[in-house]
Each structure stands twice: as C-alpha cells, then as structure tokens.
Design a protein around this motif. Structure first.
Motif, PDB file in Angstrom:
ATOM      1  N   THR A 121      65.666  16.827  74.230  1.00 21.30           N
ATOM      2  CA  THR A 121      65.440  15.921  73.099  1.00 21.30           C
ATOM      3  C   THR A 121      66.187  16.402  71.862  1.00 21.30           C
ATOM      4  O   THR A 121      66.841  15.613  71.165  1.00 21.30           O
ATOM      5  CB  THR A 121      63.941  15.828  72.793  1.00 21.30           C
ATOM      6  OG1 THR A 121      63.267  15.273  73.926  1.00 21.30           O
ATOM      7  CG2 THR A 121      63.681  14.967  71.575  1.00 21.30           C
ATOM      8  N   LEU A 122      66.095  17.677  71.569  1.00 24.43           N
ATOM      9  CA  LEU A 122      66.707  18.236  70.366  1.00 24.43           C
ATOM     10  C   LEU A 122      68.220  18.063  70.368  1.00 24.43           C
ATOM     11  O   LEU A 122      68.806  17.552  69.397  1.00 24.43           O
ATOM     12  CB  LEU A 122      66.347  19.714  70.248  1.00 24.43           C
ATOM     13  CG  LEU A 122      66.958  20.485  69.072  1.00 24.43           C
ATOM     14  CD1 LEU A 122      66.521  19.889  67.757  1.00 24.43           C
ATOM     15  CD2 LEU A 122      66.584  21.952  69.145  1.00 24.43           C
ATOM     16  N   VAL A 123      68.871  18.459  71.447  1.00 24.21           N
ATOM     17  CA  VAL A 123      70.335  18.393  71.471  1.00 24.21           C
ATOM     18  C   VAL A 123      70.822  16.952  71.549  1.00 24.21           C
ATOM     19  O   VAL A 123      71.807  16.584  70.897  1.00 24.21           O
ATOM     20  CB  VAL A 123      70.890  19.244  72.626  1.00 24.21           C
ATOM     21  CG1 VAL A 123      72.411  19.157  72.661  1.00 24.21           C
ATOM     22  CG2 VAL A 123      70.465  20.703  72.460  1.00 24.21           C
ATOM     23  N   ASP A 124      70.131  16.113  72.317  1.00 27.74           N
ATOM     24  CA  ASP A 124      70.518  14.699  72.371  1.00 27.74           C
ATOM     25  C   ASP A 124      70.398  14.043  71.005  1.00 27.74           C
ATOM     26  O   ASP A 124      71.261  13.243  70.609  1.00 27.74           O
ATOM     27  CB  ASP A 124      69.652  13.944  73.382  1.00 27.74           C
ATOM     28  CG  ASP A 124      70.045  14.223  74.818  1.00 27.74           C
ATOM     29  OD1 ASP A 124      71.054  14.931  75.027  1.00 27.74           O
ATOM     30  OD2 ASP A 124      69.347  13.747  75.735  1.00 27.74           O
ATOM     31  N   ALA A 125      69.339  14.370  70.271  1.00 27.94           N
ATOM     32  CA  ALA A 125      69.155  13.783  68.942  1.00 27.94           C
ATOM     33  C   ALA A 125      70.238  14.266  67.985  1.00 27.94           C
ATOM     34  O   ALA A 125      70.726  13.494  67.134  1.00 27.94           O
ATOM     35  CB  ALA A 125      67.776  14.130  68.402  1.00 27.94           C
TER      36      ALA A 125
END
Length: 412
Positions: free
Chosen positions: A113-117
C-alpha cells in the motif's frame, strides 16, 4: 498470585504450503517446499538479483470478498483469513465481545500500500491517492481488521519487532489472559512483503539465498552450503483462553501455552549476538514461566533461517540452555519448507509446534544434505514420532534489532 492454565483451542493459517492449517501441515509432513520462481513483470523491470520467493499457496482474492481485498493491504488480507479459520476452529465462541481481545503482529506493515501510494502520488498527483491509504498501510491494520471482523472489543494490540513479532504477540496474549484482561484472545501475525523493495534490500545485505535456478532447495538450514533465507508470506492465528473457560464451553484443546518470554541482545541492528546469550535468556525465561526443567523439552521448532551466522548463533544459544540434553531434543527447522514469513513466521511456527505436540509428530527439515559439523543438532529430516509421554516444546523467533521471543507449549 496463582497462574492460570492457558490453552490453545483454535488454529488458522494461510501459508506458502497451503491455504489453511490442515493443508499446510500435510504439505509440511510430506516434505514439500513453498518456494518458486516469481512470475512477476517487476522482477525483470528492476533487475532483481533474487528471482524467487515463497508465495502464499492460495491467493487471498480466492477466499475473501472483493470489497475486502480492495480495502485491505495484502498483509491484513492474510491476517483476516487466518483469524477467521482459527475462530471457526475454536467453535466460533458466543461470548461477550468486550471479553474478546486481539494480540497480533507484523514485521513491516503495509508495504504494498505504501509504495503503490507513493508511486501514484508521484505520477498522478495527490487527488489520485486513495482515501484508505493510511488505514491500509498502518501496522495495526491487521489487528484492527481481525477485531472488526470478529467483534473483538477487549483490545486490539499490535507488536512490531521484526521476525520476533508474532511470537511476542503470543507471549503477550499469555500475559493478558493471566491478567484477566480478556476471556479469549486471537494471537499471531502476518506479512506480505514479497515486493521488489524488500527483496532488493535483503539481497543487498546478503541475507537472501541466490539459488535462482533451484528455488525449492534454496532454504537449507544447518547445511554447509546454506547461503541465506527465502522470503515468504502469509499469516497464522491461534485462539487462546484459560483452561477453565475452555472446559466450561466444551472446547477442544490442542495444547497448553505454558509460557513465553522476550529479551533483547543490545548487540547489532541486524546480526545476532554470536554467543546467543540473549536468545538463551529468552528460552530459560519461557521455561521458568512454564515451571519446566530443561529436561522436559523434547522438541524445538528453531528459528533457523538458513543464514550462515544466524543458524550458528541459535545453536550456541540452545547449547547454553540445554547442555548435554540438547542431544535428546528433536529439532525442526520448518523455514526450509515455508520460507521466512518475517513478522508472520513465529505464528506459523507456533502452529506447527502445537500440531507436533497434538499429533506427537515432529515435522521434517528439508534440504539438509550435508549438516554443518559446527551445528551438531539432532535435526528431524523425516516425520518423527515424539512418543505418548507428556512433552514440552518451544518455538524460537529472533529479529533484526536484537529481538528475541520464545514460547513454550505443553502437550495435553
């Protein structure tokens, strides 16, 4: 104050060996490996030096509702699958929600979630960042998801202590039941970090095996040719309650959680203390809490990541604790089959330890072709009968930062 007897009444898991506990256990006993070459376009795009991992055998999307997969990071998805299985296995107890609590863990949190965001923000701007990004990436997301799914209102606590995380959460569950903070606790941990960033980082520190041509034989604890761990993913959950509470509702009991302990090395941010003193203290403290002697221990599920220095450090710790009795202990290193689930690994290995006691069978360690003579353990290489006597077993977990966590289970 007298100690309550804490017991295990439910098990749940999704792992590289199976989408539930029975399938994972059967595959483990059969000597299967969960490692495989990654069929992902990002492996070539980022020119990763390691091209394999131990992915969950059953995708979360095959089990959960679509709305759940859209609103939960993969780590929380795995956690929810494991917790629901454990809860059903425990008989879905009908008790006051305020007396149900969650002690759950992760080592890294919602990295997907963090890197995709971040990539969305950089490429498409702030308006395209999903509103659920923070709830999905936060490390307490799995505990919160379990709490909401099972209406657990007695507390939802999260431990983040690298690869010791879920074992520490189980130890915390023991303490919270002793303190009377709940009647039932769902404990365990999860991880979904088969992502290019952790792979690149672990590879850069020479922690991962580079056997790209033979992934199923890459994780080889105690072997002279071991060259690092295999990154895995999945989750485990166990239902804990006092024996009195379990008997009153007619629950099946798998084993007793006899004790748990946590120590720290204060040595190095990634390397274990080579003498194993902190790990040894954790084992001794868990046995002390269990009211057990070292000679009571007949089985150890070792941390055994298949790294050159880590396996020796754990052996040194066990030798300090058990002395000559170590020759009488059946040691299983199940990461050889599952890979290393980081924050979820202790929960899965606790389940394997519980099942070893329940079925009186120590699971095998695969890929051990040439045992390191500096690690003279009695390593189980095919399923081994543990006998019918009362038996104590421990499960070890050690993590970056010098975190040591050990839990002790007793057969019933």
């Amino acid at each position: 104050m007298s100690q309550k007897k804490i017991v295990v009444t439910g098990l749940g898991a999704t792992s590289p060996l199976g989408g539930n506990v029975p399938d994972s256990w059967s595959a483990l006993l059969a000597g299967e490996s969960g490692a495989s070459t990654l069929d992902k376009d990002w492996v070539a795009r980022y020119e990763l030096p390691v091209t394999f991992a131990a992915q969950a055998k059953v995708p979360a999307a095959d089990i959960l509702e679509r709305v759940e997969t859209k609103r939960l990071d993969p780590g929380s998805q795995f956690a929810l699958i494991a917790a629901r299985e454990a809860w059903a296995d425990a008989g879905a107890p009908d008790i006051d929600p305020e007396r149900i609590a969650v002690d759950y863990a992760t080592g890294i949190g919602g990295i997907w979630t963090l890197v995709d965001a971040w990539e969305t923000l950089r490429e498409r701007g702030p308006r395209r960042v999903l509103p659920m990004t923070v709830p999905m990436l936060m490390p307490n997301g799995p505990a919160a998801a379990i709490s909401m799914s099972l209406s657990a209102r007695g507390g939802a606590r999260t431990v983040v202590s690298a690869c010791a995380s879920s074992t520490e959460s189980i130890a915390n569950g023991y303490e919270h039941l002793q303190a009377g903070l709940a009647d039932i606790i769902i404990a365990g941990g999860t991880e979904a970090a088969i992502h290019p960033l952790p792979i690149a980082s672990f590879a850069a520190m020479q922690a991962l095996s580079k056997r790209n041509d033979d992934p199923q034989r890459a994780s080889r604890p105690y072997d002279v040719n071991r060259d690092g761990f295999v990154l895995g993913e999945g989750a485990g959950a166990i239902v804990l309650e006092t024996e009195e509470h379990a008997l009153a509702r007619g629950a099946r009991i798998y084993a007793e959680l006899a004790g748990g302990a946590v120590t720290s090395d204060s040595f190095h941010i990634t390397a274990p203390d080579p003498e194993g003193s902190g790990a040894a203290r954790a084992m001794l403290a868990a046995l002390d809490q269990a009211g057990a002697a070292i000679t009571d221990v007949g089985h150890v599920n070792a941390h055994a990541t298949s790294t050159p220095v880590g396996d020796i450090a754990e052996y040194n710790a066990m030798a300090r604790v058990f002395g000559d009795h170590l020759d009488s202990i059946a040691v299983s290193a199940t990461k050889a089959a599952t890979g290393h689930l980081l924050g979820g690994t202790g929960a899965l290995e606790a389940i394997f330890t519980i099942l070893a006691l329940h079925h009186r069978t120590a699971p095998p360690t695969i890929n051990l072709d040439d045992q390191d003579p500096s690690i003279p353990l009695d390593v189980v290489t095919s399923p081994r009968d543990l006998g019918q006597q009362q038996l104590l077993a421990i499960s070890n977990s050690f993590g970056f930062g010098g975190h040591n966590a050990v839990v002790a289970f007793r057969s019933v």
